[in-house]
Structures are given as structure tokens and as C-alpha cells.
Design a protein around this motif. Structure first.
Motif, PDB file in Angstrom:
ATOM      1  N   TYR A   1      -5.374  17.801  -0.342  1.00 43.92           N
ATOM      2  CA  TYR A   1      -3.926  17.774  -0.183  1.00 43.92           C
ATOM      3  C   TYR A   1      -3.476  18.635   0.993  1.00 43.92           C
ATOM      4  O   TYR A   1      -3.876  19.794   1.116  1.00 43.92           O
ATOM      5  CB  TYR A   1      -3.249  18.265  -1.464  1.00 43.92           C
ATOM      6  N   ALA A   2      -2.634  18.042   1.837  1.00 41.93           N
ATOM      7  CA  ALA A   2      -2.045  18.719   3.008  1.00 41.93           C
ATOM      8  C   ALA A   2      -3.094  19.155   4.031  1.00 41.93           C
ATOM      9  O   ALA A   2      -2.782  19.926   4.933  1.00 41.93           O
ATOM     10  CB  ALA A   2      -1.186  19.902   2.583  1.00 41.93           C
ATOM     11  N   ARG A   3      -4.322  18.658   3.887  1.00 44.46           N
ATOM     12  CA  ARG A   3      -5.349  18.952   4.881  1.00 44.46           C
ATOM     13  C   ARG A   3      -5.458  17.791   5.866  1.00 44.46           C
ATOM     14  O   ARG A   3      -5.153  16.644   5.530  1.00 44.46           O
ATOM     15  CB  ARG A   3      -6.695  19.206   4.207  1.00 44.46           C
TER      16      ARG A   3
ATOM     17  N   ILE B   1      -3.835   4.919  -1.651  1.00 47.48           N
ATOM     18  CA  ILE B   1      -4.647   5.801  -0.815  1.00 47.48           C
ATOM     19  C   ILE B   1      -4.421   7.231  -1.297  1.00 47.48           C
ATOM     20  O   ILE B   1      -3.406   7.851  -0.976  1.00 47.48           O
ATOM     21  CB  ILE B   1      -4.260   5.669   0.678  1.00 47.48           C
ATOM     22  N   PRO B   2      -5.322   7.796  -2.115  1.00 44.96           N
ATOM     23  CA  PRO B   2      -5.138   9.158  -2.607  1.00 44.96           C
ATOM     24  C   PRO B   2      -5.177  10.180  -1.471  1.00 44.96           C
ATOM     25  O   PRO B   2      -6.017  10.090  -0.566  1.00 44.96           O
ATOM     26  CB  PRO B   2      -6.318   9.359  -3.564  1.00 44.96           C
ATOM     27  N   VAL B   3      -4.282  11.154  -1.532  1.00 47.90           N
ATOM     28  CA  VAL B   3      -4.259  12.225  -0.532  1.00 47.90           C
ATOM     29  C   VAL B   3      -4.953  13.481  -1.047  1.00 47.90           C
ATOM     30  O   VAL B   3      -5.026  14.480  -0.330  1.00 47.90           O
ATOM     31  CB  VAL B   3      -2.811  12.540  -0.091  1.00 47.90           C
ATOM     32  N   LEU B   4      -5.445  13.450  -2.276  1.00 44.73           N
ATOM     33  CA  LEU B   4      -6.231  14.533  -2.846  1.00 44.73           C
ATOM     34  C   LEU B   4      -7.637  14.017  -3.091  1.00 44.73           C
ATOM     35  O   LEU B   4      -7.833  12.842  -3.404  1.00 44.73           O
ATOM     36  CB  LEU B   4      -5.648  15.031  -4.164  1.00 44.73           C
ATOM     37  N   LYS B   5      -8.607  14.908  -2.987  1.00 52.03           N
ATOM     38  CA  LYS B   5      -9.962  14.505  -3.324  1.00 52.03           C
ATOM     39  C   LYS B   5     -10.211  14.772  -4.802  1.00 52.03           C
ATOM     40  O   LYS B   5      -9.469  15.500  -5.448  1.00 52.03           O
ATOM     41  CB  LYS B   5     -10.972  15.268  -2.468  1.00 52.03           C
TER      42      LYS B   5
ATOM     43  N   ALA C   1       0.839  -1.201   0.000  1.00 56.37           N
ATOM     44  CA  ALA C   1       0.000   0.000   0.000  1.00 56.37           C
ATOM     45  C   ALA C   1       0.869   1.245   0.000  1.00 56.37           C
ATOM     46  O   ALA C   1       1.917   1.293   0.651  1.00 56.37           O
ATOM     47  CB  ALA C   1      -0.919   0.004   1.223  1.00 56.37           C
ATOM     48  N   VAL C   2       0.403   2.261  -0.720  1.00 60.55           N
ATOM     49  CA  VAL C   2       1.151   3.510  -0.811  1.00 60.55           C
ATOM     50  C   VAL C   2       0.170   4.675  -0.915  1.00 60.55           C
ATOM     51  O   VAL C   2      -0.908   4.538  -1.492  1.00 60.55           O
ATOM     52  CB  VAL C   2       2.103   3.482  -2.033  1.00 60.55           C
ATOM     53  N   ALA C   3       0.538   5.795  -0.318  1.00 60.87           N
ATOM     54  CA  ALA C   3      -0.245   7.020  -0.493  1.00 60.87           C
ATOM     55  C   ALA C   3       0.026   7.586  -1.879  1.00 60.87           C
ATOM     56  O   ALA C   3       1.143   7.517  -2.384  1.00 60.87           O
ATOM     57  CB  ALA C   3       0.129   8.038   0.584  1.00 60.87           C
ATOM     58  N   CYS C   4      -1.005   8.165  -2.494  1.00 59.64           N
ATOM     59  CA  CYS C   4      -0.911   8.607  -3.889  1.00 59.64           C
ATOM     60  C   CYS C   4      -1.158  10.099  -4.024  1.00 59.64           C
ATOM     61  O   CYS C   4      -2.137  10.621  -3.481  1.00 59.64           O
ATOM     62  CB  CYS C   4      -1.941   7.876  -4.753  1.00 59.64           C
TER      63      CYS C   4
ATOM     64  N   LEU D   1      -1.939   7.272   4.835  1.00 60.09           N
ATOM     65  CA  LEU D   1      -1.781   5.869   4.476  1.00 60.09           C
ATOM     66  C   LEU D   1      -1.968   4.972   5.698  1.00 60.09           C
ATOM     67  O   LEU D   1      -2.745   4.003   5.666  1.00 60.09           O
ATOM     68  CB  LEU D   1      -0.392   5.646   3.871  1.00 60.09           C
ATOM     69  N   LEU D   2      -1.274   5.271   6.785  1.00 65.19           N
ATOM     70  CA  LEU D   2      -1.360   4.437   7.977  1.00 65.19           C
ATOM     71  C   LEU D   2      -2.750   4.508   8.605  1.00 65.19           C
ATOM     72  O   LEU D   2      -3.273   3.495   9.105  1.00 65.19           O
ATOM     73  CB  LEU D   2      -0.294   4.864   8.977  1.00 65.19           C
ATOM     74  N   PHE D   3      -3.348   5.680   8.582  1.00 65.90           N
ATOM     75  CA  PHE D   3      -4.716   5.844   9.082  1.00 65.90           C
ATOM     76  C   PHE D   3      -5.680   4.969   8.286  1.00 65.90           C
ATOM     77  O   PHE D   3      -6.544   4.271   8.844  1.00 65.90           O
ATOM     78  CB  PHE D   3      -5.106   7.319   8.986  1.00 65.90           C
TER      79      PHE D   3
END
Length: 303
Positions: free
Chosen positions: A244-246, A206-210, A181-184, A274-276
């Protein structure tokens, strides 16, 4: 300018280590959690940034280019890594930064580091930035920054060479995990990670942007790199926490608690989400008992 040295001069630590994590929230479900410590790959180009840049840097050197032109936001890890690579390998670097309102203001720590590493920063308004892939807009940016002969690296470093560079990440995990798994952000790391895995393994992004836009972009990246997209990856879009960054108070509390439990600094833009997400998925029963899940740690908090 003299010829730049090969990227082997960067001396990466490969393969990066796997770190078991004893966490009762996973153990209660019979799930084993590993951390792929890609943050330890290189002190100045951590994790996926090294993997995404390495083949692009080789290509720029082979083409005789002496300047790198790339793009990012005000807190872009990609800009910082490109600036560091330029300093270490002798490339001039130019970063096109989203947000003309930042011009003339004191630089934040990320952009301060870019400048310290020799990157020339060029601020543009957000409308122009959104159109940076348009050939006419890119040509205008090249003229404005005097980089007509520069080697262009896209935002986040994600192109077919970056995807190929990230296949090594998946190859290092063959036979060692069930789920990687990786954050995207832009999707290039997931595209390459998935391609490097063995049959039967799967990748989770796991996308970090909506916005729900990453799926088609990842398929396009895999198509450009390998001729066809793979079917061994999925995305879970629920954990961007607003963009992003939120962050939410729940995410912040989780990251603080994870640090306290395991003594591991948690980078908040990518790794915390990602961990969350993996913790929530484990508690939901998304992973069958006996599953090994590996979280790719792509960076550490800034000093």
C-alpha cells in the motif's frame, strides 16, 4: 444536535462520465480504453468513497445516530471522505488512526483535512488496530473515544451496505464495456461493481496491497450483501508494487508518462497501479481484439 439532512443533500453528479482515451498501447491490440470518471462524483467524497458511504449515512440517520466512528491509516481517503460527509451532513466524526507513534506529531495533509472537517482523531498502536474487528477491542475503543452510541463504519467503508451502494457503479456500465476494472484496497467496490454488471460483462480487480487475502474477503462481502458470491470477477495480484502506497521507479515513470500523454492527473496509490496493470495486460494480449476495457478512476491526486 438537530436531525441530519438526507444524503441527497450531497448533490452527487450521477451518472459519472465515461472518457475515451486514445492510447497506442491499447489501440495496437485492438482494445478500446475508457475511463469511468468516478472522481467527479462529488468534490469532497470522490468516487467509490461516496458510493460506499451513501447507504451507511442513510442508515446512521435512520437510526438516529449523530456520531460516526470509523478507521483508517494516516493517509486514508476513507477517513477524509467520512470527515467531509460529517461536516456536510451534520454528523460528529471520530477516526481511529493506525499508528500510535503519530500521536503528538504534526498532522500530514490528509489528517489535517480530517481535523479541519471536524473529525476527532484517536491514534492506536498497530496491534490494537489489527484487532479492531474483535468485539472486545471495539468495545474498548468505543469507551476510549466516548462513542458507545456511534454508528460504526469499517475500515475503507466496506460492509454490505457499501457493496450495495457500489452496485450502481456496475449498473451505469451495463452495455457500455466488456471489462470493468478497479483498484482494490478492501474489496468493497469490486464486490458491488461486479454485482451491478450485466451477464457477459466481467469485473477485474487490481489489489494495491500485497498478501493475497482479498479473494475470500470479497466473497464474504458479496455473500453478506446478496446471499451468494458472484463468479464474474477476478483479481490480478501482480501490480501492488510492494504494498500500500508503495511505488517502483517503473510505476512512477508510467504515471508521469500517462499524465503527459493524456493531460489527466493520476492518483498514485490506487489509480496509477490500475492503469499500469491494464496497460501491461493489454500488451500481454490478455484482452481480445475488439474488447472495451473501462478503468474506474476512484480519485485524483491531493491538491
Amino acid at each position: 444536535m438537530p436531525a441530519t439532512p438526507p444524503t441527497s443533500a450531497l448533490h452527487p453528479r450521477l451518472p459519472t462520465p465515461l472518457q475515451p482515451v486514445a492510447d497506442p498501447r491499447f489501440e495496437a491490440r485492438g482494445v478500446r480504453l475508457l475511463l469511468k470518471r468516478d472522481d467527479r462524483i462529488h468534490p469532497d467524497l470522490p468516487g467509490n468513497k461516496y458510493r460506499k458511504l451513501v447507504l451507511n449515512l442513510d442508515e446512521a440517520r435512520a437510526a438516529g445516530r449523530t456520531t460516526l466512528l470509523t478507521f483508517g491509516g494516516a493517509y486514508s481517503n476513507h477517513l477524509r471522505a467520512t470527515a467531509a460527509a460529517g461536516r456536510l451532513l451534520g454528523f460528529a466524526t471520530v477516526g481511529v488512526v493506525r499508528g500510535d507513534e503519530l500521536a503528538g506529531r504534526p498532522l500530514n495533509p490528509s489528517l489535517t483535512q480530517c481535523a479541519a472537517d471536524g473529525m476527532r482523531l484517536h491514534f492506536v498502536d498497530r496491534s490494537t488496530y489489527r484487532q479492531k474487528r474483535d468485539p472486545a477491542v471495539l468495545a474498548r475503543l468505543r469507551r476510549a473515544t466516548a462513542t458507545q452510541d456511534a454508528y460504526v463504519i469499517p475500515e475503507g467503508g466496506s460492509n454490505s451496505l457499501a457493496v450495495r451502494g457500489c452496485t450502481a457503479l456496475g449498473e451505469e456500465l451495463r452495455g457500455r464495456t466488456d471489462v470493468a476494472a478497479v483498484a482494490c484496497g478492501t474489496g468493497g467496490t469490486l464486490a458491488g461493481l461486479a454485482a451491478g454488471l450485466s451477464p457477459g460483462q466481467r469485473a477485474l480487480g487490481i489489489p494495491v496491497l500485497k498478501g493475497g487475502f482479498l479473494g475470500p474477503e470479497i466473497r464474504d462481502l458479496q455473500r453478506a450483501a446478496f446471499g451468494t458470491p458472484g463468479a464474474n470477477w477476478t483479481l490480478d495480484e501482480r501490480f501492488h508494487c510492494g504494498g500500500y502506497a508503495r511505488a517502483t521507479s517503473e510505476l512512477t515513470a508510467f504515471a508521469d508518462n500517462f499524465e503527459d500523454r493524456h493531460g489527466l492527473p493520476v492518483e498514485r496509490v490506487y489509480v496509477a497501479k490500475l492503469l499500469f496493470a491494464l496497460t501491461a495486460l493489454s500488451e500481454e494480449g490478455a484482452f481480445a481484439p475488439g474488447t472495451t476495457v473501462t478503468a474506474v478512476v476512484t480519485g485524483t491526486p491531493p491538491a
